[in-house]
Design an enzyme around this catalytic site. Sequence first.
Site, mmCIF file in Angstrom:
data_model
loop_
_atom_site.group_PDB
_atom_site.id
_atom_site.type_symbol
_atom_site.label_atom_id
_atom_site.label_comp_id
_atom_site.label_asym_id
_atom_site.label_seq_id
_atom_site.Cartn_x
_atom_site.Cartn_y
_atom_site.Cartn_z
ATOM 1 N N VAL A 68 22.660 -44.786 -109.670
ATOM 2 C CA VAL A 68 22.232 -46.214 -109.505
ATOM 3 C C VAL A 68 23.342 -47.036 -110.382
ATOM 4 O O VAL A 68 23.312 -46.675 -111.617
ATOM 5 C CB VAL A 68 21.074 -46.359 -110.017
ATOM 6 C CG1 VAL A 68 20.405 -47.719 -110.368
ATOM 7 C CG2 VAL A 68 19.933 -45.550 -109.057
ATOM 8 N N ALA A 113 24.683 -47.634 -115.888
ATOM 9 C CA ALA A 113 24.578 -46.952 -114.512
ATOM 10 C C ALA A 113 23.825 -45.386 -114.947
ATOM 11 O O ALA A 113 23.619 -45.113 -116.163
ATOM 12 C CB ALA A 113 25.720 -46.618 -113.903
ATOM 13 N N LYS A 114 23.409 -44.833 -113.911
ATOM 14 C CA LYS A 114 22.984 -43.320 -114.193
ATOM 15 C C LYS A 114 22.982 -42.645 -113.068
ATOM 16 O O LYS A 114 22.726 -43.572 -111.759
ATOM 17 C CB LYS A 114 21.446 -43.259 -114.663
ATOM 18 C CG LYS A 114 21.081 -42.116 -115.462
ATOM 19 C CD LYS A 114 21.540 -42.117 -116.825
ATOM 20 C CE LYS A 114 21.281 -40.768 -117.482
ATOM 21 N NZ LYS A 114 21.520 -41.229 -118.993
ATOM 22 N N GLY A 115 23.250 -41.334 -112.938
ATOM 23 C CA GLY A 115 23.140 -40.499 -111.576
ATOM 24 C C GLY A 115 22.262 -39.134 -111.712
ATOM 25 O O GLY A 115 22.101 -38.953 -113.083
ATOM 26 N N ASP A 154 24.754 -35.405 -118.852
ATOM 27 C CA ASP A 154 23.062 -35.913 -119.316
ATOM 28 C C ASP A 154 22.344 -34.392 -119.028
ATOM 29 O O ASP A 154 22.996 -33.408 -119.122
ATOM 30 C CB ASP A 154 22.525 -36.867 -118.282
ATOM 31 C CG ASP A 154 21.110 -37.407 -118.947
ATOM 32 O OD1 ASP A 154 21.289 -38.138 -120.137
ATOM 33 O OD2 ASP A 154 20.141 -37.004 -118.348
#
Length: 424
Positions: A68, A113-115, A154
């Site tokens: 995202v 963002a992050k995934g 992460d």
Amino acid sequence: MGYIEPAPLKDRENPFEAMMSRFKIASEYLGLDEEIYNVLKNPTKQVIVSLPITMDDGSIRVFEGYRVIHSNILGPSKGGIRFDMGVNLDEVKALAAWMTWKCAVVDIPYGGAKGGIRCNPREMSSGEIERLMRSYTTALVEIFGPDRDIPAPDMGTGPREMAWLMDSYSRANGMTVNAVVTGKPLVLGGSLGRTEATGRGVMVSALAAMEKLKINPYRATCAVQGFGNVGYWAARLLSERGVKVIAISDLSGAYYNEKGIDIEAAVQYRDNHNGSLDGFPMADKIPGEEILHVKVDVLVPAATEDVITAQNVDKIQAKLIVEGANGPTSSKADKIIADKGIMVVPDILANAGGVTVSYFEWVQNRLGYKWTEERVNRRSDRIMKDAFNKVYNTSVEYNVPMRIAAYIVAIDKVAKTYKYRGGF
Ligand code: NAD
């Protein structure tokens, strides 16, 4: 150390709603235009990929992966990749927005963002994880890029996974592109100082807050929840600066010693005992959740989300909470904490040392140059101190808690940039 499945979402605060409730309050203080509020409340892009992976036993399992991009108004988007069974689109959306605010608070030129991939890496072989990481990278090769979207580790991922990502991306582009990802091993262009960066930022912001509260570090006590990367480094660096860390904890329980815990002895114990403090002999074992209620000046939650809630906040005795973890405090607990007069250095400020040094890694990769550890630390300390002062001054100016002040600083910056750039 056993793997604990995350609580089902219905028992936890929905992270996206927790983020939105703070965003909404800060937007009201700022008098944000409704149009801009509507732009910022929705992510720019949400990608879901389906990843069929051949497992070691020859079977094929299909994993779902997400990326995202909440915003790329300030620059290329930046954010980690999480491997965990609890990963879902709502969580990734919240974490992506947090990254936008975090980068804006520390004034680095990145969007958020992050995934993530829903999987249990502890039950997978190294080969299975490698295939999953490479397949995720290949599926998102058009999204990632040093000027577009820059991932990082992460929960559940680390330098090893980032090396696979960097290699797969580089192969697809026919050249080595190390600036596409941060948190890499040092030999692939990782930065000195990255490992301790988040804990170091927690220490810098804790000392800055103690100065405001007139707490003398040499007379102060502290409890740290979580003894992983962030918790260990925060505990170590705070104790090196005179703070007495009297309680630490991990998934195995909490460990208390009123004379102060020898942090180096604890980390050696952890490293020799399969990553767990279980049985650590130089402290008394107490129930894990008690760590939050110990009588200390400073409490550092550095484990996971949603641990300080409306149900347990009353028992907190600390004068200062410095959020090493992302989202450790539920939005419902915010008001009670404020009413109790406890200062909170919020996650988007307190743990931003990590993304700051990730930014330095990207800068060094693009320069084709390496900085000394001393230079990395000096520059990140300055960024953290400046960001703390800005948020503190905003909290005084608006007469709001530090968390809302941090959101005000961040949203104001993103909104102003958006106004200049304009929409279609
Ligand atoms: P980690 O996996 O290295 O360590 C997590 C620690 O917390 C472990 O000691 C684990 O046993 C403990 N833990 C987990 N759940 C717990 C619970 N319910 N009670 C007590 N202890 C518990 O992870 P980390 O990298 O140190 O990250 C910790 C937090 O900091 C996460 O919220 C992460 O998103 C956030 N964070 C990390 C970084 C970074 O650079 N590593 C940067 C920003 C934010």
